[in-house]
Design a protein around this motif. Structure first.
Motif, mmCIF file in Angstrom:
data_model
loop_
_atom_site.group_PDB
_atom_site.id
_atom_site.type_symbol
_atom_site.label_atom_id
_atom_site.label_comp_id
_atom_site.label_asym_id
_atom_site.label_seq_id
_atom_site.Cartn_x
_atom_site.Cartn_y
_atom_site.Cartn_z
ATOM 1 N N ILE A 40 65.617 -5.067 -22.669
ATOM 2 C CA ILE A 40 64.438 -5.062 -23.532
ATOM 3 C C ILE A 40 63.290 -4.301 -22.877
ATOM 4 C CG2 ILE A 40 62.701 -6.515 -24.656
ATOM 5 C CD1 ILE A 40 64.896 -8.717 -24.783
ATOM 6 N N ALA A 41 63.049 -4.573 -21.597
ATOM 7 C CA ALA A 41 61.932 -3.938 -20.904
ATOM 8 C C ALA A 41 62.069 -2.426 -20.865
ATOM 9 C CB ALA A 41 61.813 -4.503 -19.490
ATOM 10 N N VAL A 42 63.257 -1.936 -20.533
ATOM 11 C CA VAL A 42 63.432 -0.491 -20.432
ATOM 12 C C VAL A 42 63.431 0.151 -21.819
ATOM 13 C CG1 VAL A 42 65.965 -0.354 -20.478
ATOM 14 C CG2 VAL A 42 64.674 1.247 -19.083
ATOM 15 N N SER A 43 63.890 -0.566 -22.836
ATOM 16 C CA SER A 43 63.860 -0.027 -24.205
ATOM 17 C C SER A 43 62.432 0.104 -24.723
ATOM 18 C CB SER A 43 64.670 -0.919 -25.148
ATOM 19 O OG SER A 43 66.025 -0.977 -24.766
ATOM 20 N N CYS A 44 61.563 -0.797 -24.275
ATOM 21 C CA CYS A 44 60.167 -0.769 -24.698
ATOM 22 C C CYS A 44 59.311 0.154 -23.836
ATOM 23 C CB CYS A 44 59.583 -2.183 -24.663
ATOM 24 S SG CYS A 44 60.273 -3.311 -25.894
ATOM 25 N N GLY A 45 59.899 0.756 -22.813
ATOM 26 C CA GLY A 45 59.134 1.638 -21.940
ATOM 27 C C GLY A 45 58.330 0.905 -20.893
ATOM 28 N N TRP A 46 58.708 -0.325 -20.554
ATOM 29 C CA TRP A 46 57.957 -1.147 -19.608
ATOM 30 C C TRP A 46 58.653 -1.259 -18.254
ATOM 31 C CZ3 TRP A 46 57.639 -5.574 -23.736
ATOM 32 C CH2 TRP A 46 56.718 -5.207 -24.730
ATOM 33 N N SER A 47 59.644 -0.430 -17.978
ATOM 34 C CA SER A 47 60.472 -0.636 -16.788
ATOM 35 C C SER A 47 59.695 -0.491 -15.482
ATOM 36 C CB SER A 47 61.653 0.342 -16.786
ATOM 37 O OG SER A 47 61.191 1.675 -16.933
ATOM 38 N N ALA A 48 58.586 0.241 -15.498
ATOM 39 C CA ALA A 48 57.818 0.452 -14.265
ATOM 40 C C ALA A 48 56.773 -0.628 -14.028
ATOM 41 C CB ALA A 48 57.146 1.824 -14.294
ATOM 42 N N LEU A 49 56.649 -1.591 -14.945
ATOM 43 C CA LEU A 49 55.594 -2.595 -14.840
ATOM 44 C C LEU A 49 55.957 -3.694 -13.843
ATOM 45 C CD1 LEU A 49 54.560 -3.177 -18.560
ATOM 46 C CD2 LEU A 49 53.437 -1.723 -16.872
ATOM 47 N N ASP A 50 54.931 -4.222 -13.191
ATOM 48 C CA ASP A 50 55.053 -5.478 -12.453
ATOM 49 C C ASP A 50 54.643 -6.566 -13.434
ATOM 50 O OD1 ASP A 50 54.769 -7.762 -10.962
ATOM 51 O OD2 ASP A 50 53.541 -6.855 -9.400
ATOM 52 N N PRO A 51 55.545 -7.459 -13.837
ATOM 53 C CA PRO A 51 55.204 -8.418 -14.893
ATOM 54 C C PRO A 51 54.058 -9.357 -14.526
ATOM 55 C CG PRO A 51 57.276 -9.008 -13.837
ATOM 56 C CD PRO A 51 56.910 -7.639 -13.338
ATOM 57 N N GLN A 52 53.760 -9.488 -13.235
ATOM 58 C CA GLN A 52 52.691 -10.391 -12.829
ATOM 59 C C GLN A 52 51.375 -9.669 -12.557
ATOM 60 O OE1 GLN A 52 53.823 -13.687 -10.192
ATOM 61 N NE2 GLN A 52 55.873 -12.819 -10.078
ATOM 62 N N ALA A 53 51.359 -8.350 -12.670
ATOM 63 C CA ALA A 53 50.128 -7.600 -12.434
ATOM 64 C C ALA A 53 49.181 -7.749 -13.624
ATOM 65 C CB ALA A 53 50.443 -6.129 -12.194
ATOM 66 N N PRO A 54 47.897 -7.977 -13.394
ATOM 67 C CA PRO A 54 46.946 -8.117 -14.509
ATOM 68 C C PRO A 54 46.944 -6.901 -15.427
ATOM 69 C CG PRO A 54 45.950 -8.844 -12.454
ATOM 70 C CD PRO A 54 47.264 -8.219 -12.094
ATOM 71 N N ALA A 55 47.106 -5.704 -14.853
ATOM 72 C CA ALA A 55 47.078 -4.494 -15.670
ATOM 73 C C ALA A 55 48.238 -4.439 -16.654
ATOM 74 C CB ALA A 55 47.100 -3.259 -14.769
ATOM 75 N N ALA A 56 49.360 -5.107 -16.318
ATOM 76 C CA ALA A 56 50.522 -5.068 -17.209
ATOM 77 C C ALA A 56 50.205 -5.711 -18.550
ATOM 78 C CB ALA A 56 51.706 -5.774 -16.550
ATOM 79 N N ARG A 57 49.301 -6.686 -18.576
ATOM 80 C CA ARG A 57 48.973 -7.379 -19.826
ATOM 81 C C ARG A 57 48.241 -6.474 -20.813
ATOM 82 N NH1 ARG A 57 50.134 -12.690 -19.067
ATOM 83 N NH2 ARG A 57 50.454 -13.330 -16.904
ATOM 84 N N GLU A 58 47.701 -5.386 -20.309
ATOM 85 C CA GLU A 58 47.053 -4.432 -21.204
ATOM 86 C C GLU A 58 48.054 -3.495 -21.844
ATOM 87 O OE1 GLU A 58 44.134 -2.369 -18.951
ATOM 88 O OE2 GLU A 58 43.119 -4.186 -18.233
ATOM 89 N N VAL A 59 49.277 -3.503 -21.343
ATOM 90 C CA VAL A 59 50.300 -2.574 -21.825
ATOM 91 C C VAL A 59 51.402 -3.296 -22.591
ATOM 92 C CG1 VAL A 59 52.022 -0.849 -21.129
ATOM 93 C CG2 VAL A 59 49.854 -1.043 -19.866
ATOM 94 N N ALA A 60 51.867 -4.411 -22.053
ATOM 95 C CA ALA A 60 53.040 -5.095 -22.609
ATOM 96 C C ALA A 60 52.656 -6.411 -23.262
ATOM 97 C CB ALA A 60 54.062 -5.335 -21.497
ATOM 98 N N ASN A 61 53.601 -6.948 -24.028
ATOM 99 C CA ASN A 61 53.416 -8.238 -24.684
ATOM 100 C C ASN A 61 53.282 -9.342 -23.632
ATOM 101 O OD1 ASN A 61 54.798 -10.873 -25.751
ATOM 102 N ND2 ASN A 61 54.132 -9.768 -27.584
ATOM 103 N N GLU A 62 52.231 -10.147 -23.724
ATOM 104 C CA GLU A 62 51.941 -11.135 -22.695
ATOM 105 C C GLU A 62 53.006 -12.217 -22.617
ATOM 106 O OE1 GLU A 62 48.307 -14.157 -21.375
ATOM 107 O OE2 GLU A 62 47.960 -12.545 -22.826
#
Length: 443
Positions: free
Chosen positions: A178-200
């Motif tokens: 799911i993460a790589v299909s949505c283009g989120w594969s480079a995100l750290d899920p616990q990083a605050p900045a990730a919440r601005e990009v991906a579904n919380e």
């Protein structure tokens, strides 16, 4: 897409030998295997024999500590087909998976991956399948958005702690899809900045599963390939996992092509990575053999020659995959997935990293930092094993600065690994190449 660059041209004399890749019938694991591409006793047996023949003082290491400590293989009573644990055991609150010996089955899971999930987790399975066949990222994002609105992601997160270790790995594979299909594969899920990009809510599920398996960089080839396969038919008898993966017809659990249509290039690339790991089991055993060996040890050149033969066999295995992969369909979305993983250095097969730990190609070619960059996508126990191999194989790597026939064999092993990596890179480039038209209809 630019996969890991290959800057060294292999010598023409390293062309693949006439021997075909191993295709033997399933059978119980032994120390001598007729399918051994080295054409001799199992490399693990070499190490055991040499340990009795060569005094510890000559090898420069205490045999009792020569090899990094590893856990034992799976118990003999385990069900190798995976049918006994095909669904999450929500009542199992055991800890992280026990370390296992890579000499037993490489970095493949100890048992076949969980093929079917039940209960609340069927929704994660369905989401992964929808995201994988989505024609674009917007469609994959919509899959996650709908699950969030239905509060399915929150319900899953609340049950993560009740997953068994094996089923936590199964859930991680689906989250990775799911993460790589949505283009989120480079995100750290616990990083605050990730919440601005991906579904919380999805990030919270992702972080909870990462904590459960003690691995926060699992969106990479080892998770997407080594935990996303199953034998097409149930084996007739219990066989080791590496023999199962290389002798049975494999099918993906989560397909990147719609049901009823041919497997896509991405499907075939992931299955090729699984088979490469299964065929490379002897390489892990040779790494164990070479650990702690002195350069002038009589067993060192023998093991290096077998390493060359194994790498030639693995290269032939990749060539055998190339034709079917090239003729398979692909989509722009699947090429985007490959591109995203390549940018992170997340497409290096673990078996090639094991060879690199012995021969030191990666450290010399790209720097030690780059080597650790590639390894961060592996589980902690695998990273620890590779780091231990770096240390224990350091004496063998001093052959790079010597002369004589033993040094020539060592350099030939290095060159064969470079050629193997170039062949794998070509396979990835083939998978990412454009294809005319959409996926064909099923026959």
């Amino acid at each position: 897409m630019t996969p890991t660059p290959m800057t060294t041209t292999p010598d023409a004399r390293l062309a693949i030998r006439a021997a075909t890749p191993e295709t033997g019938a399933p059978g119980a694991a032994t120390t001598t295997d007729p399918r051994d591409p080295a054409g001799a006793a199992a490399p693990g047996a070499v190490g055991r024999t040499a340990a009795h023949r060569i005094p510890a003082a000559r090898t420069g290491a205490d045999p009792a500590v020569r090899i990094p400590a590893q856990g034992g293989p799976a118990g003999a009573g385990a069900d190798p087909t995976g049918t006994a644990d095909a669904a999450p055991a929500d009542g199992d609150t055991s800890g992280a998976p026990a370390p296992h010996d890579p000499c037993t089955h490489g970095f493949l899971p100890e048992r076949p991956p969980v093929r079917s999930m039940i209960g609340t987790w069927t929704r994660l399975d369905a989401m992964a399948r929808e995201a994988a066949v989505a024609p674009d990222r917007a469609t994959a994002l919509d899959v996650v958005k709908r699950a969030d609105h239905a509060e399915e992601l929150t319900a899953l997160r609340q049950r993560v702690s009740r997953l068994s270790p094996r089923n936590a790995e199964a859930a991680a594979m689906r989250v990775a899809v799911i993460a790589v299909s949505c283009g989120w594969s480079a995100l750290d899920p616990q990083a605050p900045a990730a919440r601005e990009v991906a579904n919380e809510a999805f990030l919270e599920l992702w972080a909870a599963i990462a904590h459960r398996i003690d691995h926060d960089q699992f969106v990479a080839l080892p998770t997407l390939a080594l935990h996303n396969w199953a034998p097409e038919r149930k084996p007739r008898r219990h066989i080791p996992i590496d023999q199962l993966a290389r002798t049975e017809q494999l099918v993906p659990i989560v397909r990147w092509a719609p049901e009823g249509q041919p497997l896509s290039r991405l499907d075939r690339l992931m299955l090729a990575a699984t088979r490469l790991e299964a065929h490379g089991i002897w390489l892990f055993r040779l790494a164990d053999t070479l650990a702690g060996r002195a350069p002038d040890d009589s067993s060192t050149p023998t093991a290096l020659r077998r390493l060359v033969r194994i790498q030639h066999a693995l290269r032939a295995q990749l060539h055998s995959e190339a034709a079917e992969l090239a003729s398979a369909p692909a989509t722009d979305q699947q090429r985007a997935v490959l591109g995203a993983l390549a940018e992170q250095g997340a497409l290096e097969p673990p078996v090639l990293q094991a060879a690199d730990a012995v021969l030191g190609i990666g450290g010399r070619r790209l720097g030690e930092g780059r080597r650790q960059h590639l390894r961060r996508h592996l589980p902690a126990q695998h990273r620890a094993w590779l780091s231990a191999m770096d240390r224990h194989c350091a004496p063998v790597r001093t052959l790079a600065h010597r002369g004589g026939p033993d040094a020539a064999v060592y350099r030939e092993a290095q060159e064969s690994l470079i050629a193997l990596r170039r062949t794998y890179t070509a396979l990835v480039q083939t998978a990412a190449a454009p294809t005319p038209g959409p996926l064909p209809e099923a026959a």
